[in-house]
Write an enzyme that holds these catalytic residues in place. Structure first.
Site, PDB file in Angstrom:
ATOM      1  N   LYS A  29      61.880  73.438  12.922  1.00  0.00           N
ATOM      2  CA  LYS A  29      60.593  74.139  12.735  1.00  0.00           C
ATOM      3  C   LYS A  29      59.719  73.376  11.738  1.00  0.00           C
ATOM      4  CE  LYS A  29      61.462  77.779  15.364  1.00  0.00           C
ATOM      5  NZ  LYS A  29      60.725  78.020  16.623  1.00  0.00           N
ATOM      6  N   ALA A  66      55.575  71.970   7.365  1.00  0.00           N
ATOM      7  CA  ALA A  66      54.412  72.397   8.154  1.00  0.00           C
ATOM      8  C   ALA A  66      53.772  73.657   7.591  1.00  0.00           C
ATOM      9  CB  ALA A  66      54.825  72.628   9.604  1.00  0.00           C
ATOM     10  N   LEU A  70      54.339  80.617  10.379  1.00  0.00           N
ATOM     11  CA  LEU A  70      53.228  81.426  10.901  1.00  0.00           C
ATOM     12  C   LEU A  70      53.720  82.664  11.654  1.00  0.00           C
ATOM     13  CD1 LEU A  70      50.903  78.480  11.969  1.00  0.00           C
ATOM     14  CD2 LEU A  70      50.455  80.129  10.140  1.00  0.00           C
ATOM     15  N   GLU A 116      50.867  73.336  -0.794  1.00  0.00           N
ATOM     16  CA  GLU A 116      50.871  74.221  -1.974  1.00  0.00           C
ATOM     17  C   GLU A 116      52.177  74.084  -2.749  1.00  0.00           C
ATOM     18  OE1 GLU A 116      49.755  77.791   0.344  1.00  0.00           O
ATOM     19  OE2 GLU A 116      47.945  77.845  -0.892  1.00  0.00           O
ATOM     20  N   GLU A 136      44.261  76.093   7.591  1.00  0.00           N
ATOM     21  CA  GLU A 136      44.077  77.549   7.531  1.00  0.00           C
ATOM     22  C   GLU A 136      42.806  77.972   8.262  1.00  0.00           C
ATOM     23  OE1 GLU A 136      45.416  75.761   5.177  1.00  0.00           O
ATOM     24  OE2 GLU A 136      46.942  76.916   4.097  1.00  0.00           O
TER      25      GLU A 136
HETATM   26  C1  1HE Z   1      56.180  76.201  13.201  1.00  0.00           C
HETATM   27  C2  1HE Z   1      55.251  75.788  12.232  1.00  0.00           C
HETATM   28  C3  1HE Z   1      54.772  76.764  11.319  1.00  0.00           C
HETATM   29  C4  1HE Z   1      55.761  74.081  13.447  1.00  0.00           C
HETATM   30  N1  1HE Z   1      55.241  78.028  11.432  1.00  0.00           N
HETATM   31  N2  1HE Z   1      56.615  77.472  13.256  1.00  0.00           N
HETATM   32  N3  1HE Z   1      50.679  75.321   9.249  1.00  0.00           N
HETATM   33  C5  1HE Z   1      50.097  74.787  10.369  1.00  0.00           C
HETATM   34  O1  1HE Z   1      49.127  75.298  10.886  1.00  0.00           O
HETATM   35  C6  1HE Z   1      50.787  73.577  10.928  1.00  0.00           C
HETATM   36  C7  1HE Z   1      51.415  73.942  12.248  1.00  0.00           C
HETATM   37  N4  1HE Z   1      52.283  72.882  12.743  1.00  0.00           N
HETATM   38  C8  1HE Z   1      51.815  71.736  13.326  1.00  0.00           C
HETATM   39  O2  1HE Z   1      50.614  71.461  13.323  1.00  0.00           O
HETATM   40  C9  1HE Z   1      52.821  70.818  13.962  1.00  0.00           C
HETATM   41  O3  1HE Z   1      54.000  71.578  14.193  1.00  0.00           O
HETATM   42  C10 1HE Z   1      53.195  69.585  13.100  1.00  0.00           C
HETATM   43  C11 1HE Z   1      51.986  68.651  13.049  1.00  0.00           C
HETATM   44  C12 1HE Z   1      53.605  69.960  11.694  1.00  0.00           C
HETATM   45  C13 1HE Z   1      54.391  68.861  13.763  1.00  0.00           C
HETATM   46  O4  1HE Z   1      54.120  68.610  15.123  1.00  0.00           O
HETATM   47  P1  1HE Z   1      55.321  68.284  16.130  1.00  0.00           P
HETATM   48  O5  1HE Z   1      54.702  67.922  17.446  1.00  0.00           O
HETATM   49  O6  1HE Z   1      56.254  67.314  15.516  1.00  0.00           O
HETATM   50  O7  1HE Z   1      56.164  69.656  16.251  1.00  0.00           O
HETATM   51  P2  1HE Z   1      55.829  70.977  17.084  1.00  0.00           P
HETATM   52  O8  1HE Z   1      56.318  70.832  18.505  1.00  0.00           O
HETATM   53  O9  1HE Z   1      54.428  71.410  16.906  1.00  0.00           O
HETATM   54  O10 1HE Z   1      56.719  72.069  16.335  1.00  0.00           O
HETATM   55  C14 1HE Z   1      58.127  72.109  16.461  1.00  0.00           C
HETATM   56  C15 1HE Z   1      58.551  73.548  16.303  1.00  0.00           C
HETATM   57  O11 1HE Z   1      58.232  73.988  14.986  1.00  0.00           O
HETATM   58  C16 1HE Z   1      57.803  74.483  17.246  1.00  0.00           C
HETATM   59  O12 1HE Z   1      58.667  75.560  17.560  1.00  0.00           O
HETATM   60  P3  1HE Z   1      59.479  75.582  18.962  1.00  0.00           P
HETATM   61  O13 1HE Z   1      60.284  76.849  18.899  1.00  0.00           O
HETATM   62  O14 1HE Z   1      58.415  75.572  20.039  1.00  0.00           O
HETATM   63  O15 1HE Z   1      60.313  74.329  18.993  1.00  0.00           O
HETATM   64  C17 1HE Z   1      56.679  75.004  16.382  1.00  0.00           C
HETATM   65  O16 1HE Z   1      56.191  76.285  16.816  1.00  0.00           O
HETATM   66  C18 1HE Z   1      57.382  75.140  15.056  1.00  0.00           C
HETATM   67  N5  1HE Z   1      56.466  75.123  13.931  1.00  0.00           N
HETATM   68  N6  1HE Z   1      55.010  74.464  12.412  1.00  0.00           N
HETATM   69  C19 1HE Z   1      56.122  78.344  12.392  1.00  0.00           C
HETATM   70  N7  1HE Z   1      53.906  76.475  10.340  1.00  0.00           N
HETATM   71  C20 1HE Z   1      50.905  81.111   1.729  1.00  0.00           C
HETATM   72  S1  1HE Z   1      49.633  80.787   2.762  1.00  0.00           S
HETATM   73  C21 1HE Z   1      49.937  79.257   3.502  1.00  0.00           C
HETATM   74  C22 1HE Z   1      49.177  79.177   4.780  1.00  0.00           C
HETATM   75  C23 1HE Z   1      49.588  78.029   5.631  1.00  0.00           C
HETATM   76  O17 1HE Z   1      50.563  77.339   5.367  1.00  0.00           O
HETATM   77  S2  1HE Z   1      48.619  77.779   7.004  1.00  0.00           S
HETATM   78  C24 1HE Z   1      49.189  76.297   7.670  1.00  0.00           C
HETATM   79  C25 1HE Z   1      50.286  76.538   8.643  1.00  0.00           C
END
Ligand code: 1HE
Length: 266
Positions: A29, A66, A70, A116, A136
């Site tokens: 993840k 990441a 979410l 963060e 975000e």
């Molecule tokens: C996740 C998360 C996550 C990946 N929560 N599950 N953060 C974001 O908006 C970033 C979201 N993530 C991404 O943009 C991409 O995943 C990455 C650029 C980091 C990596 O990409 P990649 O192609 O290597 O991986 P992927 O296929 O997107 O993700 C692999 C798995 O991780 C996939 O799950 P699967 O069950 O389909 O295999 C994704 O759903 C999962 N995954 N990132 C949950 N963040 C206190 S407030 C803070 C507010 C924030 O942090 S907002 C920013 C959130």
């Protein structure tokens, strides 16, 4: 070398006294941070094991983190959202304002809550793959893990606004220039560098390390005259410690290491 154990479901811990190595270990993840992970990190830094005086925070897989898991946000009410965010503040304060310096290793995604967490650590060592983003805005949310307090102090309000409004992604080299990381090393060198830095930090007088973690950030937020006065108090306290007396004596008798220019220039 210590035997790795589990601090929580997604955090691995290895004690190599005098340092501890914590590893975010949820690569499938992309090391998304769930509540259990955030609480485990806070609990560790609030009460580190005796004999551990510095720590390294690294990650499994290609990415540091990441950000927020979410899937935790899909059903939260407004008040649950406030409580959730305040919980992150509490736990990340335990990292930043704890008693042991933390050196983080940044690779791949250092996104949202991952950024963060990174900026709550004291020293950040980036590899060239590291990139920083605050998506975000495109998720319909706001930062909630302390970024609006900590990040402008590093890069300025307007750069942070740019990251949030336009989704701008900052690369490792620019991140170094801006102070998001203090070090940029070759690919694959992050962990070894962080361990070396943590071991070096562990050699300092505990009073100095405590002062850097507790007094320095507070003085930096004070008015100039209040800050200078608190600096004098902290200087007098540290000078009075037994460690300071023996370290000064070592230098004056020619037994202490000198400052080496090549190390400083790194
Ligand atoms: C996740 C998360 C996550 C990946 N929560 N599950 N953060 C974001 O908006 C970033 C979201 N993530 C991404 O943009 C991409 O995943 C990455 C650029 C980091 C990596 O990409 P990649 O192609 O290597 O991986 P992927 O296929 O997107 O993700 C692999 C798995 O991780 C996939 O799950 P699967 O069950 O389909 O295999 C994704 O759903 C999962 N995954 N990132 C949950 N963040 C206190 S407030 C803070 C507010 C924030 O942090 S907002 C920013 C959130």
């Amino acid at each position: 070398m210590g035997t790795p154990e589990r601090l929580s479901e997604h955090v691995q811990l290895e004690i190599r006294e005098p340092i501890a190595i914590l590893t975010l270990d949820r690569p499938d993840k992309r090391n998304a941070l769930d509540g259990g992970t955030v609480r485990a990190l806070g609990a560790f830094f609030a009460d580190p094991p005796s004999g551990v005086v510095a720590a390294v925070l690294t990650s499994s897989g290609e990415h540091f983190s990441a950000g927020l898991d979410l899937s935790e946000l899909t059903t939260t009410t407004v008040i649950e959202g406030v409580v959730h965010s305040r919980g992150w503040h509490e736990q990340f304060d335990k990292v930043q304002l704890g008693t042991i310096p933390v050196v983080s290793v940044l690779r791949g995604a250092v996104i949202g809550g991952g950024l963060e967490l990174a900026i709550a650590t004291h020293i950040r060592v980036a590899e060239p793959s590291a990139y920083y983003a605050l998506p975000e805005g495109s998720r319909g949310i706001f930062v909630g893990g302390g970024a609006s307090m900590r990040l402008p102090r590093l890069i300025g309000v307007h750069r942070m606004a740019d990251m949030m409004l336009t989704g701008r992604v900052i690369d490792a080299s620019t991140g170094l220039d801006l102070g998001i990381s203090q070090y940029l090393v070759e690919a694959g060198e992050g962990l070894v560098t962080a361990i070396q830095l943590a071991e070096r930090i562990a050699e300092n007088s505990p009073v100095t390390n405590y002062a850097v973690l507790q007094a320095l950030p507070r003085i930096a937020e004070m008015g100039p005259q209040e800050g200078l006065f608190v600096e004098s108090l902290m200087a007098a306290i540290s000078q009075g410690s037994d460690e300071a007396k023996s370290l000064l004596e070592e230098f004056l008798s020619g037994r202490a290491a000198k400052v080496v220019a090549s190390e400083v220039a790194r």
